[in-house]
Design an enzyme around this catalytic site. Structure first.
Site, PDB file in Angstrom:
ATOM      1  N   ASP A  35      39.340  49.669  31.333  1.00 44.50           N
ATOM      2  CA  ASP A  35      40.198  50.783  31.756  1.00 44.50           C
ATOM      3  C   ASP A  35      39.596  52.091  31.242  1.00 44.50           C
ATOM      4  OD1 ASP A  35      42.243  52.654  31.986  1.00 44.50           O
ATOM      5  OD2 ASP A  35      43.454  51.751  30.372  1.00 44.50           O
ATOM      6  N   ASP A  39      45.310  54.294  31.222  1.00 46.17           N
ATOM      7  CA  ASP A  39      46.642  53.994  31.776  1.00 46.17           C
ATOM      8  C   ASP A  39      46.998  52.509  31.649  1.00 46.17           C
ATOM      9  OD1 ASP A  39      44.997  52.840  33.668  1.00 46.17           O
ATOM     10  OD2 ASP A  39      45.824  53.944  35.380  1.00 46.17           O
ATOM     11  N   ASP A  43      39.750  49.843  36.027  1.00 43.54           N
ATOM     12  CA  ASP A  43      39.410  50.678  37.183  1.00 43.54           C
ATOM     13  C   ASP A  43      37.900  50.664  37.416  1.00 43.54           C
ATOM     14  OD1 ASP A  43      38.489  52.373  35.100  1.00 43.54           O
ATOM     15  OD2 ASP A  43      40.478  53.285  34.951  1.00 43.54           O
ATOM     16  N   ASP A 216      38.803  36.882  51.954  1.00 46.46           N
ATOM     17  CA  ASP A 216      40.081  36.322  51.510  1.00 46.46           C
ATOM     18  C   ASP A 216      40.698  35.482  52.639  1.00 46.46           C
ATOM     19  OD1 ASP A 216      42.209  36.427  49.395  1.00 46.46           O
ATOM     20  OD2 ASP A 216      43.390  37.239  51.048  1.00 46.46           O
ATOM     21  N   GLU A 275      36.581  32.364  51.026  1.00 48.90           N
ATOM     22  CA  GLU A 275      37.636  31.713  50.252  1.00 48.90           C
ATOM     23  C   GLU A 275      38.376  30.853  51.260  1.00 48.90           C
ATOM     24  OE1 GLU A 275      41.905  31.784  48.308  1.00 48.90           O
ATOM     25  OE2 GLU A 275      41.371  33.037  49.970  1.00 48.90           O
TER      26      GLU A 275
HETATM   27  C1  NOJ Z   1      43.677  34.572  47.778  1.00 45.83           C
HETATM   28  C2  NOJ Z   1      43.579  35.519  46.636  1.00 45.83           C
HETATM   29  O1  NOJ Z   1      42.593  35.058  45.739  1.00 45.83           O
HETATM   30  C3  NOJ Z   1      44.953  35.584  46.009  1.00 45.83           C
HETATM   31  O2  NOJ Z   1      44.937  36.274  44.796  1.00 45.83           O
HETATM   32  C4  NOJ Z   1      45.904  36.200  47.004  1.00 45.83           C
HETATM   33  O3  NOJ Z   1      47.220  36.158  46.490  1.00 45.83           O
HETATM   34  C5  NOJ Z   1      45.891  35.447  48.337  1.00 45.83           C
HETATM   35  N1  NOJ Z   1      44.567  35.126  48.763  1.00 45.83           N
HETATM   36  C6  NOJ Z   1      46.560  36.259  49.424  1.00 45.83           C
HETATM   37  O4  NOJ Z   1      45.750  37.337  49.804  1.00 45.83           O
END
Ligand code: NOJ
Length: 541
Positions: A35, A39, A43, A216, A275
């Protein structure tokens, strides 16, 4: 020793270094890394200030979790503006500066892209809510009328990954789909406008200089035609074990092919990692076919227990299925969504000892490895976070224990929390006082620390020709033990891991390179205590 299996990687016939085939990629959970402005929240300038640490650790690339404009309903995985930085994390200029500095340190940068859903505060969703049913604004998302005489029942039985129905009703009576929190409405990827928008978002970041994307929910964008019922409750338990009408649909691969063409149109070997939760390693490998993404996270490895037999099974299957499509296998032990592996492997001294051995196992396997921030410090899951700090939507919506305990900020130095995480008095999640012995500074001064083990393992991984991409040869080993040899450039590296309860004696000859605990290699024998691993330079004989 007898040789019993030979697994060799097939590889793409592409030009270039193919750096990603054996890269060690460090996951920076930006909110909890460093950080800069006091705060209490990490970041981008904080990450920038710690680049020398990361370069010194010996990783090849950083994956930064989302830092885009977001109301933070899911800590940034709910994006309101994909082309700007949230003020909490800095500015676009900070992102540019971080990318440039990382490159100057020899580190590549991979950013997260969140294409399955936007935030409910995204301009598109606001417009959709304001527009009538059937409008082009609603057609960017998945809006449907409900079931039952007055449409008061959700359109189907799909459940949110975070618990409860995957549908929320608007005051005008229509329902919208959200596979995660209600603040994360799913986009409709059959709409060409959505595809065009994301091509443009990727282009924006590629032009800014990023080296790739972590995609994601890469298995979620395509939904089965007609949105059929699953027919079962507790669908969260089926994730990663069954094909659901909303996950791992074949049509999702068209999107990845489109993205691959875009990545390939740039120089510099820009990559994407999926992912993706797929029911089998074979289906997972589909995401990394030669014209799709470069890598996929290997959650089958992450979820394997600390036990040689299932570990070997998942390792063999991962290498075989990746090789079938010419992709590198990947290895991951922890991330920001799961309990840290020191704790999963038993916690305390046992968990730590196993995590040390697991680091050597993982980093010796052929392919690319992911390191989640703090695993190099041996951080455990924080299991006793005070109630008022727990903020994860997964827990708040009733699905599981919550992911706050693996997201506690990193301890850098000093004797008291927040241990140099930031200049302010506190961090967004409190750091346990007991972590004073786990700080980067404390461990840097201790040659027996987890940090010292990771630094040395990563140094050897860079230098030893047998580590990284390539093949693996299993050697016979007693129950509870894994032994394999990596060979390349005229050098052979042995890796032995004992997951069992007693010391084992193995035939082995050579020079020890790195051990996770006390071992003895002499007179043609290796004595390997429980939960211990060794790398050695193999001498035949
Ligand atoms: C996978 C991400 O790693 C996770 O943190 C997130 O909550 C979900 N996808 C939804 O985007």
């Amino acid at each position: 020793m007898t040789q019993d299996t030979l697994l060799v990687h097939a590889s793409h016939p592409e030009e270039g270094t193919r750096w990603w085939r054996d890269a060690v990629i460090y996951q920076v959970y930006v909110r909890s890394f460093a950080d800069s402005d006091g705060d209490g929240v990490g970041d981008l300038p904080g990450v920038r200030s710690r680049l020398p640490y990361l370069a010194g650790l010996g990783v090849d690339a950083l994956w930064l979790t989302p830092f885009y404009v977001s109301p933070m309903a899911d800590f940034g995985y709910d994006v309101a503006d994909y082309r700007d930085v949230d003020p909490l994390f800095g500015t676009l200029a900070d992102a540019r500066g971080l990318i440039a500095d990382a490159h100057a340190h020899g580190l590549r940068i991979i950013v997260d892209v969140v294409p399955n859903h936007t935030s409910d505060r995204h301009a598109w969703f606001r417009a959709a809510v304001a527009a009538p049913a059937g409008s082009p604004e609603r057609a960017r998302y998945i809006f449907r009328d409900g079931r039952g005489p007055d449409g008061a029942e959700p359109p189907n039985d799909w459940e949110s990954v975070f618990g409860g129905p995957a549908w929320t009703r608007l005051p005008d009576g229509q329902w919208y789909l959200h596979l995660f929190a209600p603040e994360q409405p799913d986009l409709d990827w059959e709409n060409p406008e959505v595809r065009a928008e994301f091509a443009d978002i990727l282009t924006f970041w590629l032009d800014l200089g990023v080296d790739g994307f972590r995609v994601d929910v890469a298995h979620g964008m395509a939904k089965a035609p007609g949105l059929p019922d699953v027919g079962h409750p507790n669908q969260v338990e089926m994730l990663g074990t069954a094909v659901l009408p909303y996950f791992d649909q074949d049509a999702v691969h068209d999107i990845h092919r489109e993205w691959r063409r875009l990545l390939d149109s740039y120089g510099g070997e820009r990559i994407a990692v999926a992912e993706a939760w797929a029911p089998t390693p074979q289906r997972l490998a589909h995401y990394t076919r030669p014209d799709e993404l470069h890598q996929a996270f290997n959650f089958h490895y992450l979820t394997a227990p600390w036990d040689a037999a299932p570990l070997r099974e998942v390792i063999e299957e991962s290498i075989r299925t990746a090789a079938e499509v010419g992709a590198p296998a990947t290895w991951v032990l922890s991330n920001h969504d799961v309990k840290r592996h020191v704790t999963r492997y038993g916690g305390g001294e046992t968990g730590l000892r196993r995590a040390r051995a697991a680091a050597l196992l993982t980093l010796a396997l052929p392919g690319s490895s992911y390191v989640y921030q703090g695993e190099e410090l041996g951080l455990p899951e924080v299991l006793d976070l005070p109630e008022e700090f727990q903020q994860d939507p997964q827990r708040l919506r009733g699905e599981g224990a919550g992911r706050d305990g693996c997201r506690v900020p990193l301890p850098w130095e000093g004797e008291e929390p927040p241990f140099g995480f930031g200049a302010g008095p506190a961090s967004w999640l409190p750091i346990p006082t007991g972590w004073r012995d786990l700080t980067v500074a404390a461990q840097s001064a201790d040659p027996g620390s987890m940090l010292a083990l990771y630094r040395e393992a990563l140094r050897l991984r860079r230098e030893h020709p047998a580590l990284g991409d390539g093949g693996l040869r299993w050697e016979s080993a007693p129950p509870g033990t894994l032994v394999f040899v990596r060979e390349s450039g005229g050098r052979r590296l042995g890796c032995a891991v004992n997951t069992g309860g007693g010391t084992v004696r193995l035939p082995a000859r050579g020079t020890p390179l790195l051990a996770s605990g006390p071992v003895r290699l002499e007179g043609g024998h290796l004595d390997l205590p429980p939960d211990t691993a060794l790398w050695w330079d193999v001498e035949e004989g």
